[in-house]
Motif scaffolding. Structure first.
Motif, PDB file in Angstrom:
ATOM      1  N   TRP A   2     -11.332  -1.742   1.428  1.00  0.00           N
ATOM      2  CA  TRP A   2     -10.539  -0.523   1.314  1.00  0.00           C
ATOM      3  C   TRP A   2     -11.038   0.499   2.315  1.00  0.00           C
ATOM      4  CZ3 TRP A   2      -6.593  -1.643  -1.615  1.00  0.00           C
ATOM      5  CH2 TRP A   2      -6.757  -2.600  -2.614  1.00  0.00           C
ATOM      6  N   ILE A  55      -1.127   4.269   4.443  1.00  0.00           N
ATOM      7  CA  ILE A  55      -1.745   3.334   3.481  1.00  0.00           C
ATOM      8  C   ILE A  55      -0.712   2.733   2.521  1.00  0.00           C
ATOM      9  CG2 ILE A  55      -3.373   3.141   1.560  1.00  0.00           C
ATOM     10  CD1 ILE A  55      -5.132   5.170   3.074  1.00  0.00           C
ATOM     11  N   PRO A  56       0.055   3.581   1.774  1.00  0.00           N
ATOM     12  CA  PRO A  56       1.045   2.961   0.878  1.00  0.00           C
ATOM     13  C   PRO A  56       2.108   2.160   1.620  1.00  0.00           C
ATOM     14  CG  PRO A  56       1.122   5.371   0.719  1.00  0.00           C
ATOM     15  CD  PRO A  56      -0.006   5.042   1.613  1.00  0.00           C
ATOM     16  N   PHE A  97       0.873  -1.266   2.168  1.00  0.00           N
ATOM     17  CA  PHE A  97       0.912  -2.042   0.926  1.00  0.00           C
ATOM     18  C   PHE A  97       2.314  -2.540   0.625  1.00  0.00           C
ATOM     19  CE2 PHE A  97      -3.207  -0.459  -0.451  1.00  0.00           C
ATOM     20  CZ  PHE A  97      -3.692  -1.626  -0.980  1.00  0.00           C
ATOM     21  N   LEU A  98       3.292  -1.622   0.765  1.00  0.00           N
ATOM     22  CA  LEU A  98       4.663  -2.008   0.465  1.00  0.00           C
ATOM     23  C   LEU A  98       5.127  -3.103   1.411  1.00  0.00           C
ATOM     24  CD1 LEU A  98       6.214   1.459  -0.298  1.00  0.00           C
ATOM     25  CD2 LEU A  98       5.768  -0.396  -1.894  1.00  0.00           C
ATOM     26  N   LEU A 157       8.376   6.129  -1.522  1.00  0.00           N
ATOM     27  CA  LEU A 157       7.319   5.148  -1.780  1.00  0.00           C
ATOM     28  C   LEU A 157       7.360   4.657  -3.218  1.00  0.00           C
ATOM     29  CD1 LEU A 157       4.328   6.826   0.099  1.00  0.00           C
ATOM     30  CD2 LEU A 157       5.515   4.739   0.761  1.00  0.00           C
ATOM     31  N   ILE A 158       7.515   5.607  -4.157  1.00  0.00           N
ATOM     32  CA  ILE A 158       7.492   5.223  -5.575  1.00  0.00           C
ATOM     33  C   ILE A 158       8.697   4.344  -5.912  1.00  0.00           C
ATOM     34  CG2 ILE A 158       7.664   6.102  -7.930  1.00  0.00           C
ATOM     35  CD1 ILE A 158       5.974   8.474  -7.060  1.00  0.00           C
ATOM     36  N   ALA A 189       8.297   0.877  -4.528  1.00  0.00           N
ATOM     37  CA  ALA A 189       7.344   0.089  -5.323  1.00  0.00           C
ATOM     38  C   ALA A 189       8.007  -0.397  -6.603  1.00  0.00           C
ATOM     39  CB  ALA A 189       6.107   0.932  -5.643  1.00  0.00           C
TER      40      ALA A 189
END
Lengths: 365, 311
Positions: free
Chosen positions: A99, A297-298, A301-302, A346-347, A350
């Motif tokens: 990380w 960062i997010p 991930f996505l 982003l939310i 996800a």
């Protein structure tokens, strides 16, 4: 499927329906990306309505400036350059299970050292060599900055989330100190580094304002993707990420690989800083901190740490940030709304992925 | 230089250190509970901002600090509720959601501030201090530590309450198990999701309270991005404390002294960029880690959503 295409299809793939299936798959993936973005825009639009701003006008400006106007799309593509480097660095670290949350500190130190070295170097050597040298300096400085978290994780097992977070706070402050005390341009009253003249910066692509840093960024993320998925070195890193203990049993030199991961990840973050300075900004002002890392960062991930998907998400981030800046200016909304928009996107993305996953599972069962 | 070490100056420095430490302490204690239960709560910065904004709004319109603390904590809980729903209940990635919540609350509170307060920048009156008799008469230490708002003493008392909770109660054990071996907790008949939800919501309340203290007592006003990384400092503190609340207190005080020193240096007119002093606490901790760094004892299931029956 018509009769005469069937043999060619079965000749290229074992399953004759796979061509259609992947096409449907791609279509579904596209739908699963665009659908949530639309939903997110509606939710964010409600917030705009609540504060008394016409959401349609806002989104109109976002699209016009971020995507459809010639100047806007050029700015969007230019913004992508540093974000792509950051995403590439994060892909390496995350795939190896580390990380690295210190991207912003590494980015800023890279930016400051590039800003300090480039204007000096262009006076003593040919321009292209000077730029390469400042890129290298930025990369090496960022690598050195990541050495402490890397060594602590590799040999002492100290959690890298703490150390990289602390190093990012330290790095942000150190970058400011360097700008204010060491590399300050004596010719200006505002604390900033010396400015790199526009014609010494990275060349622009053809007749546009797009920085050629975009190509460097694209190259970086594609190389990283290929290295991580197609080479033995990438496989080793992924094994370390999947199960460090198994990696030790497989005879991998985990400490060495850990240090390599941090070096690559931080080096790419440093290059991100350099590409932003040498390609676009030209200098670093005191207290400048775009905090790109936090939004990337997010996104990485996505994209499930897939380089090509990450390019798409980085493009989306750039459209939102460039378009949002312009829309905010024109409608008198503070630019902070872009943060809200990015966060909701982003939310919802996800969430959509979760729904998609559950749907697939229930169909298999 | 004599002015720098006078009694008044020293006690003002320590007073400021305590004021700066309290939000970090509350955030650190909250984050510690989440991490114990296996949830890496990166959204804590957003929870603090929600608390700071709503806490200020509550106090500003009602005129009561306590009501502000209440609305601040409620704001933190509201954000934590989203986190609990998305990350604990349906198991979305904690880092994605945490960062998204932080970004969103940064934007949202700044936006609301712009429309509400950006023309007037209203301030709250200075908070009433609860003076502890006798102790507050001690020179230097008295005015520094025993003339604070009541909530400061409550926050310090909370440290010991937390210690008791983790060591002596069933809930404390459940929290620990939810982070170390959630499957075992499940087999024992305790609901992992509920245990983790309790932890995340408590984190939200504490972070929100910390934010409200920061805005209402520390600054007396709300400005965008007022927390300025306090939530991330809370994460660092919680990880360094290795599950012990008392260490969060020590860590928070160390950072508090450094933050207070930054202000004091400016007041004393010493010509060093504040950035240098801001680096001190991080430098101190990094040196400590380099010298004494051992394997951090983090919960085994930290960051991994629990799904019954999954391998």
């Amino acid at each position: 499927m018509s009769i005469d295409t069937a043999p060619t299809a079965s000749a290229t793939a074992l399953d004759p329906t796979s061509g259609a299936a992947t096409r449907r798959d791609i279509l579904r993936r596209l739908l699963m990306t665009l659908g949530p973005i639309l939903v997110a825009l509606v939710i964010a639009g409600c917030i705009l309505l609540a504060v008394g701003v016409d959401p349609l006008a806002y989104y109109g400006y976002v699209l016009e400036k971020g995507l459809f106007s010639p100047l806007g799309i050029q700015q969007t593509l230019t913004r992508m350059a540093p974000l792509l480097f950051l995403a590439a660095g994060l892909i390496v670290a995350f795939r190896a299970g580390m990380w690295n949350l210190g991207g912003d500190g590494q980015f800023l130190l890279g930016a400051v050292t590039a800003a300090a070295s480039a204007p000096v170097l262009v006076q003593v050597m040919p321009g292209w060599l000077a730029l390469i040298c400042s890129f290298l300096i930025a990369m090496v400085v960022a690598m050195i900055w990541s050495l402490v978290p890397a060594l602590l994780r590799a040999y002492q097992g100290v959690n890298e989330i703490i150390t990289t977070l602390m190093m990012t706070f330290l790095g942000t402050s150190l970058a400011n100190v360097l700008v204010k005390l060491v590399f300050r341009d004596p010719g200006t009253t505002v604390p900033q580094t010396r400015t790199l003249p526009v014609d010494e910066r990275l060349p622009r692509l053809f007749d546009t304002t797009i920085t050629s840093g975009l190509l460097l960024g694209l190259a970086a993320i594609i190389i990283v993707h290929l290295v991580m998925t197609r080479t033995a070195f990438g496989l080793k890193l992924r094994i370390v990420g999947a199960n460090p203990r198994a990696a030790v049993h497989a005879g991998l030199g985990v400490p060495g690989l850990t240090i390599a991961v941090f070096a690559i990840s931080a080096g790419l973050a440093g290059l991100a800083g350099a590409v932003d300075i040498i390609g676009v900004q030209g200098n670093v002002r005191a207290d400048w901190n775009p905090a790109y890392g936090l939004a990337v960062i997010p996104a990485v991930f996505l994209a499930r740490m897939n380089g090509f998907a990450a390019i798409g998400f980085v493009f989306l981030l750039s459209v939102l940030s460039i378009g949002g800046e312009s829309a905010a200016r024109r409608l008198g909304v503070p630019n902070h709304f872009t943060l809200v928009l990015v966060s909701i996107v982003l939310i919802v993305l996800a969430l959509a992925e979760y729904v998609d996953h559950r749907y697939n599972q229930s169909r298999k069962a | 230089m004599t002015g720098l070490f006078s009694e008044v100056f020293l006690s003002a420095l320590l007073f400021g250190a305590v004021t700066a430490a309290i939000p970090l302490l509350l955030a650190g204690l909250g984050e510690q509970m989440s991490e114990k239960a296996g949830v890496l709560n990166i959204g804590i910065e957003g929870m603090m901002l929600a608390g700071a904004y709503l806490g200020f709004v509550g106090s500003f319109y009602s005129g009561s600090l306590w009501l502000g603390f209440l609305t601040g904590a409620a704001g933190g809980v509201a954000v934590a509720l989203i986190m609990a729903l998305l990350c604990v209940r349906i198991g979305l990635n904690q880092i994605v959601i945490g960062i998204a919540l932080t970004l969103g609350l940064e934007g949202l509170t700044a936006l609301l501030h712009h429309f509400q307060f950006s023309r007037s920048y209203p301030r709250l009156p200075a908070a009433d201090a609860t003076v502890i008799p006798l102790l507050s008469d001690i020179p230097v230490i008295g005015p520094a530590f025993f003339k604070h708002h009541l909530i400061v003493y409550l926050a310090v008392a909370l440290v010991f309450a937390m210690s008791y909770l983790y060591r002596r109660t069933q809930l404390g054990l459940n929290l620990q198990a939810a982070g170390d071996k959630p499957a075992a907790l499940d087999v024992a008949g305790i609901d992992v999701v509920r245990t983790r939800t309790i932890a995340v919501l408590t984190t939200g309340a504490l972070a929100g309270l910390g934010g409200a203290y920061l805005a209402n007592v520390g600054a007396g006003l709300f400005i965008p991005f007022i927390t300025n990384g306090a939530g991330f400092l809370g994460i660092v503190l919680a990880m360094l404390a290795r599950g012990r609340p008392v260490w969060v207190l020590f860590g928070a005080l160390l950072f508090g002294v450094c933050l207070s020193l930054t202000t004091a240096m400016q007041v004393a007119g010493i010509n060093i960029p504040t950035d240098v002093i801001q680096m001190l606490p991080f430098l101190a901790v990094m040196i400590m880690l380099v010298l004494f760094g051992r394997r951090a004892s983090l919960p085994a299931a930290l960051g991994i959503p629990y799904e019954r029956g999954a391998r």
